[in-house]
Design a protein around this motif. Structure first.
Motif, PDB file in Angstrom:
ATOM      1  N   LYS A   7     -61.221  23.403  25.939  1.00  0.00           N
ATOM      2  CA  LYS A   7     -60.022  22.756  25.425  1.00  0.00           C
ATOM      3  C   LYS A   7     -60.420  21.963  24.179  1.00  0.00           C
ATOM      4  CE  LYS A   7     -57.565  23.926  29.123  1.00  0.00           C
ATOM      5  NZ  LYS A   7     -56.957  22.888  29.964  1.00  0.00           N
ATOM      6  N   GLN A   8     -59.809  22.262  23.056  1.00  0.00           N
ATOM      7  CA  GLN A   8     -60.174  21.565  21.823  1.00  0.00           C
ATOM      8  C   GLN A   8     -59.751  20.101  21.860  1.00  0.00           C
ATOM      9  OE1 GLN A   8     -62.001  23.677  20.282  1.00  0.00           O
ATOM     10  NE2 GLN A   8     -61.172  25.493  21.311  1.00  0.00           N
ATOM     11  N   ASP A   9     -58.741  19.789  22.672  1.00  0.00           N
ATOM     12  CA  ASP A   9     -58.227  18.425  22.779  1.00  0.00           C
ATOM     13  C   ASP A   9     -57.666  18.216  24.169  1.00  0.00           C
ATOM     14  OD1 ASP A   9     -55.384  19.311  22.809  1.00  0.00           O
ATOM     15  OD2 ASP A   9     -55.819  19.902  20.752  1.00  0.00           O
ATOM     16  N   HIS A  10     -57.165  17.002  24.427  1.00  0.00           N
ATOM     17  CA  HIS A  10     -56.649  16.669  25.753  1.00  0.00           C
ATOM     18  C   HIS A  10     -55.274  17.262  26.017  1.00  0.00           C
ATOM     19  CE1 HIS A  10     -54.543  13.807  23.176  1.00  0.00           C
ATOM     20  NE2 HIS A  10     -53.677  13.656  24.156  1.00  0.00           N
ATOM     21  N   ALA A  11     -54.588  17.725  24.964  1.00  0.00           N
ATOM     22  CA  ALA A  11     -53.190  18.150  25.084  1.00  0.00           C
ATOM     23  C   ALA A  11     -53.057  19.662  25.115  1.00  0.00           C
ATOM     24  CB  ALA A  11     -52.377  17.570  23.925  1.00  0.00           C
ATOM     25  N   SER A  12     -53.947  20.335  25.833  1.00  0.00           N
ATOM     26  CA  SER A  12     -53.947  21.800  25.868  1.00  0.00           C
ATOM     27  C   SER A  12     -54.018  22.301  27.305  1.00  0.00           C
ATOM     28  CB  SER A  12     -55.125  22.353  25.056  1.00  0.00           C
ATOM     29  OG  SER A  12     -55.031  21.995  23.697  1.00  0.00           O
ATOM     30  N   VAL A  33     -63.365  19.253  23.851  1.00  0.00           N
ATOM     31  CA  VAL A  33     -64.157  19.036  22.632  1.00  0.00           C
ATOM     32  C   VAL A  33     -63.871  17.651  22.055  1.00  0.00           C
ATOM     33  CG1 VAL A  33     -64.631  19.869  20.300  1.00  0.00           C
ATOM     34  CG2 VAL A  33     -64.220  21.510  22.158  1.00  0.00           C
ATOM     35  N   VAL A  34     -62.597  17.355  21.788  1.00  0.00           N
ATOM     36  CA  VAL A  34     -62.203  16.075  21.192  1.00  0.00           C
ATOM     37  C   VAL A  34     -61.515  15.236  22.261  1.00  0.00           C
ATOM     38  CG1 VAL A  34     -60.800  14.943  19.427  1.00  0.00           C
ATOM     39  CG2 VAL A  34     -61.942  17.111  18.913  1.00  0.00           C
ATOM     40  N   PRO A  35     -62.109  14.117  22.663  1.00  0.00           N
ATOM     41  CA  PRO A  35     -61.489  13.300  23.707  1.00  0.00           C
ATOM     42  C   PRO A  35     -60.188  12.653  23.229  1.00  0.00           C
ATOM     43  CG  PRO A  35     -63.416  12.193  22.797  1.00  0.00           C
ATOM     44  CD  PRO A  35     -63.395  13.567  22.198  1.00  0.00           C
ATOM     45  N   PRO A  42     -60.780  13.236  14.718  1.00  0.00           N
ATOM     46  CA  PRO A  42     -61.478  14.221  15.548  1.00  0.00           C
ATOM     47  C   PRO A  42     -62.871  14.637  15.075  1.00  0.00           C
ATOM     48  CG  PRO A  42     -59.872  15.315  14.161  1.00  0.00           C
ATOM     49  CD  PRO A  42     -59.706  13.836  13.918  1.00  0.00           C
ATOM     50  N   ALA A  43     -63.434  13.975  14.084  1.00  0.00           N
ATOM     51  CA  ALA A  43     -64.777  14.332  13.606  1.00  0.00           C
ATOM     52  C   ALA A  43     -65.831  13.753  14.549  1.00  0.00           C
ATOM     53  CB  ALA A  43     -64.980  13.839  12.181  1.00  0.00           C
ATOM     54  N   ILE A  72     -62.114  17.611  10.719  1.00  0.00           N
ATOM     55  CA  ILE A  72     -62.696  17.726  12.058  1.00  0.00           C
ATOM     56  C   ILE A  72     -64.213  17.694  12.062  1.00  0.00           C
ATOM     57  CG2 ILE A  72     -60.696  18.908  13.007  1.00  0.00           C
ATOM     58  CD1 ILE A  72     -62.065  21.532  12.702  1.00  0.00           C
ATOM     59  N   GLY A  73     -64.842  17.673  10.908  1.00  0.00           N
ATOM     60  CA  GLY A  73     -66.293  17.534  10.875  1.00  0.00           C
ATOM     61  C   GLY A  73     -67.018  18.812  11.239  1.00  0.00           C
TER      62      GLY A  73
END
Length: 242
Positions: A7-12, A33-35, A42-43, A72-73
């Motif tokens: 999951k790239q983020d919490h909203a997925s 990946v991104v908390p 998100p970097a 996103i770095g």
């Protein structure tokens, strides 16, 4: 059997795809990946797990662009390397939207801005291989991927490639996981403003999703079943469909 949901983020939420893998008996693990606390910055620094520890990997979507290093770095390059390692090991990978774009990059393709966004439930043109149904499938993206000439493109619209197979990996531009709950999660995470900017009525899109999600659930289950049967079980290094 173990499947890792990246999951790239919490909203997925895993939505229909999560239900489909669970229905096939997979033990689902999740890696974010991104908390949540870094969603707007998100970097982050990320250490991805060893792909060899899983029987399949699913990479989900994101609000960011694969090529937007300034936002996103460097973790996106680490995730591409993680995906490339999975491909090299023969670990089956299913990439969805941003995840499909990552997979295309890992396979030697490219990700660029699309001429226009695709948002909503759309029918796609398929290659007739029996792996991808025409839909309608839910789409919400502003970027698109290309793949090397020897990688079969299985579906497309006028604006973007929609599906490809590379060995034991299947990349998708559309979102087979979407239900009204998944869409509401995206809207609550800031998507409502994006829809408004694109001239899309969020309430109407939610209502349409509620009407279509019953049939979409059947398509999602069948897509995951075919991925497991036809793509994940292919000989290592083979292209199972052409």
């Amino acid at each position: 059997m173990r499947v890792l949901f990246v999951k790239q983020d919490h909203a997925s939420p895993g939505g229909l795809v999560g239900d489909a893998f669970a229905g096939l008996g997979y033990d689902v693990s999740e890696f974010t990946v991104v908390p949540r606390e870094r969603y707007h910055s998100p970097a982050v620094t990320v250490e991805f797990p060893d792909p060899a520890g899983y029987d399949a990997i699913v990479a989900f979507g994101a609000v960011w662009a694969v090529y937007d290093d300034a936002a996103i770095g460097t973790w996106v390059h680490d995730e591409i390397a993680f995906t490339r390692a999975a491909l090299g090991l023969g670990v089956p990978v299913l990439g969805i939207c941003f995840g499909g774009q990552l997979l295309a990059a890992a396979a030697g393709g490219a990700v660029t801005r699309a001429p226009a966004p695709e948002i909503g439930w759309n029918v796609i043109e398929t290659a007739g291989t029996g792996l991808i149904d025409p839909g309608p499938w839910f789409q919400w993206h502003s970027d698109r991927f290309t793949v090397p000439a020897d990688v079969p493109v299985l579906a497309r619209t006028a604006l973007a490639n929609q599906a490809f197979v590379c060995g034991r990996a299947l990349g998708l531009q559309f979102h087979p996981e979407v239900t009204d709950e998944v869409l509401q999660c995206w809207l609550d995470g800031g998507g409502s403003a994006g829809l408004a900017a694109a001239g899309v009525d969020a309430d109407a899109l939610l209502a349409q999703t509620r009407r279509l999600q019953g049939a979409a659930a059947g398509r999602a289950r069948e897509l995951v079943r075919r991925f497991v049967r036809d793509v994940a079980a292919a000989p290592v290094g083979a292209v199972p469909v052409a």
